[in-house]
Design a protein around this motif. Structure first.
Motif, PDB file in Angstrom:
ATOM      1  N   TRP A 431      51.925  96.578   4.853  1.00  0.00           N
ATOM      2  CA  TRP A 431      51.214  95.295   4.823  1.00  0.00           C
ATOM      3  C   TRP A 431      49.794  95.442   5.378  1.00  0.00           C
ATOM      4  N   ILE A 432      49.662  96.183   6.483  1.00  0.00           N
ATOM      5  CA  ILE A 432      48.336  96.437   7.063  1.00  0.00           C
ATOM      6  C   ILE A 432      47.508  97.313   6.130  1.00  0.00           C
ATOM      7  N   ARG A 433      48.146  98.331   5.557  1.00  0.00           N
ATOM      8  CA  ARG A 433      47.430  99.248   4.665  1.00  0.00           C
ATOM      9  C   ARG A 433      46.864  98.524   3.448  1.00  0.00           C
ATOM     10  N   HIS A 434      47.561  97.490   2.980  1.00  0.00           N
ATOM     11  CA  HIS A 434      47.107  96.732   1.817  1.00  0.00           C
ATOM     12  C   HIS A 434      46.350  95.463   2.215  1.00  0.00           C
ATOM     13  N   ASN A 435      45.781  95.494   3.421  1.00  0.00           N
ATOM     14  CA  ASN A 435      44.921  94.396   3.886  1.00  0.00           C
ATOM     15  C   ASN A 435      45.640  93.050   3.858  1.00  0.00           C
ATOM     16  N   ALA A 436      46.933  93.047   4.238  1.00  0.00           N
ATOM     17  CA  ALA A 436      47.749  91.831   4.330  1.00  0.00           C
ATOM     18  C   ALA A 436      47.921  91.122   2.994  1.00  0.00           C
ATOM     19  N   GLN A 437      47.812  91.883   1.907  1.00  0.00           N
ATOM     20  CA  GLN A 437      48.020  91.306   0.572  1.00  0.00           C
ATOM     21  C   GLN A 437      49.494  91.442   0.198  1.00  0.00           C
ATOM     22  N   ALA A 438      50.151  90.312   0.024  1.00  0.00           N
ATOM     23  CA  ALA A 438      51.591  90.304  -0.208  1.00  0.00           C
ATOM     24  C   ALA A 438      51.984  90.986  -1.513  1.00  0.00           C
ATOM     25  N   SER A 439      51.232  90.732  -2.586  1.00  0.00           N
ATOM     26  CA  SER A 439      51.623  91.268  -3.900  1.00  0.00           C
ATOM     27  C   SER A 439      51.619  92.792  -3.902  1.00  0.00           C
ATOM     28  N   LYS A 440      50.571  93.416  -3.347  1.00  0.00           N
ATOM     29  CA  LYS A 440      50.491  94.883  -3.329  1.00  0.00           C
ATOM     30  C   LYS A 440      51.546  95.478  -2.397  1.00  0.00           C
ATOM     31  N   THR A 441      51.824  94.773  -1.281  1.00  0.00           N
ATOM     32  CA  THR A 441      52.843  95.261  -0.356  1.00  0.00           C
ATOM     33  C   THR A 441      54.222  95.241  -1.012  1.00  0.00           C
ATOM     34  N   CYS A 442      54.542  94.141  -1.700  1.00  0.00           N
ATOM     35  CA  CYS A 442      55.833  94.036  -2.388  1.00  0.00           C
ATOM     36  C   CYS A 442      55.960  95.086  -3.486  1.00  0.00           C
ATOM     37  N   GLU A 443      54.858  95.344  -4.175  1.00  0.00           N
ATOM     38  CA  GLU A 443      54.887  96.342  -5.246  1.00  0.00           C
ATOM     39  C   GLU A 443      55.182  97.731  -4.695  1.00  0.00           C
ATOM     40  N   GLU A 444      54.589  98.078  -3.550  1.00  0.00           N
ATOM     41  CA  GLU A 444      54.841  99.393  -2.967  1.00  0.00           C
ATOM     42  C   GLU A 444      56.269  99.515  -2.443  1.00  0.00           C
ATOM     43  N   LEU A 445      56.781  98.432  -1.809  1.00  0.00           N
ATOM     44  CA  LEU A 445      58.090  98.506  -1.173  1.00  0.00           C
ATOM     45  C   LEU A 445      59.233  98.138  -2.123  1.00  0.00           C
ATOM     46  N   PHE A 446      58.904  97.667  -3.331  1.00  0.00           N
ATOM     47  CA  PHE A 446      59.919  97.246  -4.308  1.00  0.00           C
ATOM     48  C   PHE A 446      60.815  96.137  -3.731  1.00  0.00           C
ATOM     49  N   ILE A 447      60.168  95.126  -3.145  1.00  0.00           N
ATOM     50  CA  ILE A 447      60.929  93.988  -2.598  1.00  0.00           C
ATOM     51  C   ILE A 447      60.343  92.687  -3.128  1.00  0.00           C
ATOM     52  N   HIS A 448      61.124  91.607  -3.010  1.00  0.00           N
ATOM     53  CA  HIS A 448      60.688  90.277  -3.436  1.00  0.00           C
ATOM     54  C   HIS A 448      59.767  89.700  -2.364  1.00  0.00           C
ATOM     55  N   ARG A 449      58.928  88.749  -2.781  1.00  0.00           N
ATOM     56  CA  ARG A 449      57.999  88.129  -1.835  1.00  0.00           C
ATOM     57  C   ARG A 449      58.766  87.425  -0.711  1.00  0.00           C
ATOM     58  N   ASN A 450      59.904  86.834  -1.021  1.00  0.00           N
ATOM     59  CA  ASN A 450      60.687  86.151   0.020  1.00  0.00           C
ATOM     60  C   ASN A 450      61.190  87.160   1.055  1.00  0.00           C
ATOM     61  N   SER A 451      61.568  88.350   0.582  1.00  0.00           N
ATOM     62  CA  SER A 451      62.016  89.377   1.509  1.00  0.00           C
ATOM     63  C   SER A 451      60.882  89.801   2.430  1.00  0.00           C
ATOM     64  N   LEU A 452      59.666  89.904   1.859  1.00  0.00           N
ATOM     65  CA  LEU A 452      58.515  90.274   2.686  1.00  0.00           C
ATOM     66  C   LEU A 452      58.259  89.206   3.743  1.00  0.00           C
ATOM     67  N   SER A 453      58.317  87.927   3.359  1.00  0.00           N
ATOM     68  CA  SER A 453      58.079  86.843   4.314  1.00  0.00           C
ATOM     69  C   SER A 453      59.099  86.886   5.447  1.00  0.00           C
ATOM     70  N   TYR A 454      60.356  87.176   5.091  1.00  0.00           N
ATOM     71  CA  TYR A 454      61.399  87.256   6.124  1.00  0.00           C
ATOM     72  C   TYR A 454      61.087  88.406   7.089  1.00  0.00           C
ATOM     73  N   ARG A 455      60.715  89.552   6.551  1.00  0.00           N
ATOM     74  CA  ARG A 455      60.435  90.702   7.423  1.00  0.00           C
ATOM     75  C   ARG A 455      59.239  90.444   8.334  1.00  0.00           C
ATOM     76  N   LEU A 456      58.212  89.802   7.799  1.00  0.00           N
ATOM     77  CA  LEU A 456      57.034  89.515   8.626  1.00  0.00           C
ATOM     78  C   LEU A 456      57.371  88.563   9.761  1.00  0.00           C
ATOM     79  N   ARG A 457      58.243  87.573   9.493  1.00  0.00           N
ATOM     80  CA  ARG A 457      58.657  86.662  10.568  1.00  0.00           C
ATOM     81  C   ARG A 457      59.435  87.419  11.640  1.00  0.00           C
ATOM     82  N   ARG A 458      60.295  88.352  11.226  1.00  0.00           N
ATOM     83  CA  ARG A 458      61.053  89.139  12.194  1.00  0.00           C
ATOM     84  C   ARG A 458      60.109  90.023  13.021  1.00  0.00           C
ATOM     85  N   ILE A 459      59.063  90.573  12.372  1.00  0.00           N
ATOM     86  CA  ILE A 459      58.083  91.400  13.110  1.00  0.00           C
ATOM     87  C   ILE A 459      57.390  90.559  14.169  1.00  0.00           C
TER      88      ILE A 459
END
Length: 488
Positions: A431-459
């Motif tokens: 997420w930091i490497r992609h300048n906090a851009q959700a779409s590029k982060t999800c594309e690299e990690l192969f996850i849904h945007r909702n999954s990314l939001s959940y992980r960021l809240r846990r962080i």
């Protein structure tokens, strides 16, 4: 010496027996070769003057004469000087016909002129030519030595040589990369396409290297004469090329010490860095420029050219090569810092090179060096480094306890991932490497945007920071950089 020169001397009394044209009479005479063999070609060099009395040549068949001359033409000899009177009262007609057919000049030597007189005449002429060439070659070398003593660069020396021999010249390094040329309008190829053959004379420069640089000259005259003319001056060129390397070599260990102290934030104090800079023999009061280049792989072919460019741009240069990186510190630009920067930015376009200058203090130089070492890993071309870079600030902070604090800050994420097999830390990195851009982060990690939001809240919960704020993002960025920091 040319064949025509033999006919102009009245003491030799030579007569041309073949209808040879003017161009053929201008053929070079390398030396004399007295031979009475029926097949002398194994003992002949190119452009020799064959001297013979025809002893043993008592044949009349034209085919035999043709075979004899054909072999001579294949060498080729410059001419045949045939002495009449000893074995033959007159010139054999078969020899005249064969020499005419194969365009080999045939000179009749009268009985009153012994062949050794022709040999002596040619040798004295060639000796005079050699002395003249030696004198001329040393005049060229003396002029280039004078220019070199005044600080002239390779191109200036090539211009001086060109003024004497009037042929295009170029200097290549061991990788067939072009270092310098004169005139600039001449076209020279590099690498595998570099020209070779009789149209180009390549002279190894005596540099004490297993693969030395070479001086290449376009040949429109005698290659032997050019080689004689260039022999002394090649040493001047080698010394001038080695000048940069010798200066660099003498300061190489000092440069290694300076670089290691600059990047060793935990171990080296400001005083350590200042002392190492002083050992380089550079001025603490002068403005300083910095260049870092990637010399790995094919970029290594540009090493000589870059060294030459640095020494042409600055009066004082210190260079070291560390792990495929060429690091240069320079002071006193010959034409000002903007001109020096422009010259290096015009350098080989595909070479990754970072330039920064001028800097004014030891602290600023230290920060700039660390930043350039990081920046050169991420640039495919030449760039001018900004005045401040995050990588340098991170490196500076790491030596003052910040790295340990960053490890403690991120420790809860490490523990969370270990205990629950989660991937919170890799998610934060992406997420930091992609300048906090959700779409590029999800594309690299192969996850849904909702999954990314959940992980960021846990962080956020685990670290106790808000990733919605610039401060929260910056804190995580700095922490990740500090933990990932490796010594150069």
């Amino acid at each position: 010496m040319h064949v025509a020169d033999l006919l102009t001397d009245p003491s030799l009394q030579l007569r041309l027996e073949t209808p040879t044209g003017t161009k053929r009479l201008q053929q070079e005479v390398a030396r004399c070769a007295p031979m009475e063999h029926l097949d002398p070609t194994p003992f002949l060099d190119e452009n020799v003057l064959l001297l013979t009395s025809g002893i043993g040549m008592n044949f009349t068949e034209q085919s035999i004469w043709d075979g004899y001359v054909e072999r001579l033409a294949r060498v080729p000899v410059s001419a045949v000087a045939f002495s009449v009177g000893a074995a033959h009262r007159e010139m054999p007609r078969g020899l005249v016909n064969a020499c005419t057919a194969y365009d080999v000049p045939l000179l009749e030597v009268p009985p009153t002129v012994p062949l050794h007189k022709i040999d002596q005449f040619v040798e004295e002429w060639l000796q005079a030519e050699r002395l003249e060439q030696y004198d001329r070659s040393w005049l060229i070398a003396d002029e280039c030595a004078r220019l070199a003593s005044q600080g002239a660069e390779i191109t200036t020396l090539l211009a001086a040589i060109h003024a004497s021999i009037d042929e295009p010249l170029a200097v290549y390094d061991a990788f067939d990369s072009l270092i310098a040329q004169y005139p600039e309008t001449a076209t020279w190829r590099t690498g595998a396409a570099r020209p070779s053959g009789p149209e180009v004379l390549n002279v190894n420069l005596p540099m004490g290297l297993s693969n030395p640089c070479q001086l290449s000259v376009r040949v429109h005259q005698s290659a032997r004469e050019l080689q004689t003319l260039l022999a002394p001056v090649s040493s001047i060129l080698a010394l001038q090329l080695n000048r940069a390397v010798a200066v660099d070599a003498s300061s190489h260990q000092d440069m290694l010490r300076f670089v290691n102290r600059c990047v060793g934030w935990s171990e080296s104090t400001r005083s350590d860095v200042a002392n190492a800079f002083h050992e380089l023999g550079l001025s603490r009061q002068a403005e300083t420029a910095l260049a870092v280049a990637d010399m790995s792989g094919d970029h290594a072919a540009s090493a000589w050219k870059l060294r030459d460019a640095l020494h042409r741009a600055f009066h004082n240069v210190r260079v070291a090569e560390i792990d495929d990186r060429m690091i240069a510190i320079a002071q006193f630009p010959r034409d000002g810092f903007p001109a020096a920067a422009e010259a290096l930015m015009r350098f080989t376009p595909a070479l990754p090179l970072v330039y920064r200058g001028p800097v004014y203090t030891i602290d600023e130089l230290r920060i700039a060096l660390v930043h350039a070492l990081d920046l050169v890993n991420h640039t495919p071309v030449q760039v001018i480094a900004p005045a401040l870079g995050l990588s340098a600030v991170v490196a500076a902070a790491a030596g003052r306890g910040a790295r340990e604090s960053a490890e403690r800050f991120l420790a809860p994420l490490f523990e969370h991932d270990d205990q629950r097999s989660s991937e919170l830390l890799p998610t934060l990195r992406a997420w930091i490497r992609h300048n906090a851009q959700a779409s590029k982060t999800c594309e690299e990690l192969f996850i849904h945007r909702n999954s990314l939001s959940y992980r960021l809240r846990r962080i956020e919960e685990v670290l106790g920071v808000s990733l919605e704020t610039l401060e929260g993002k910056s804190t995580c960025l700095m922490a990740l950089r500090l933990v990932d920091l490796e010594p150069y």
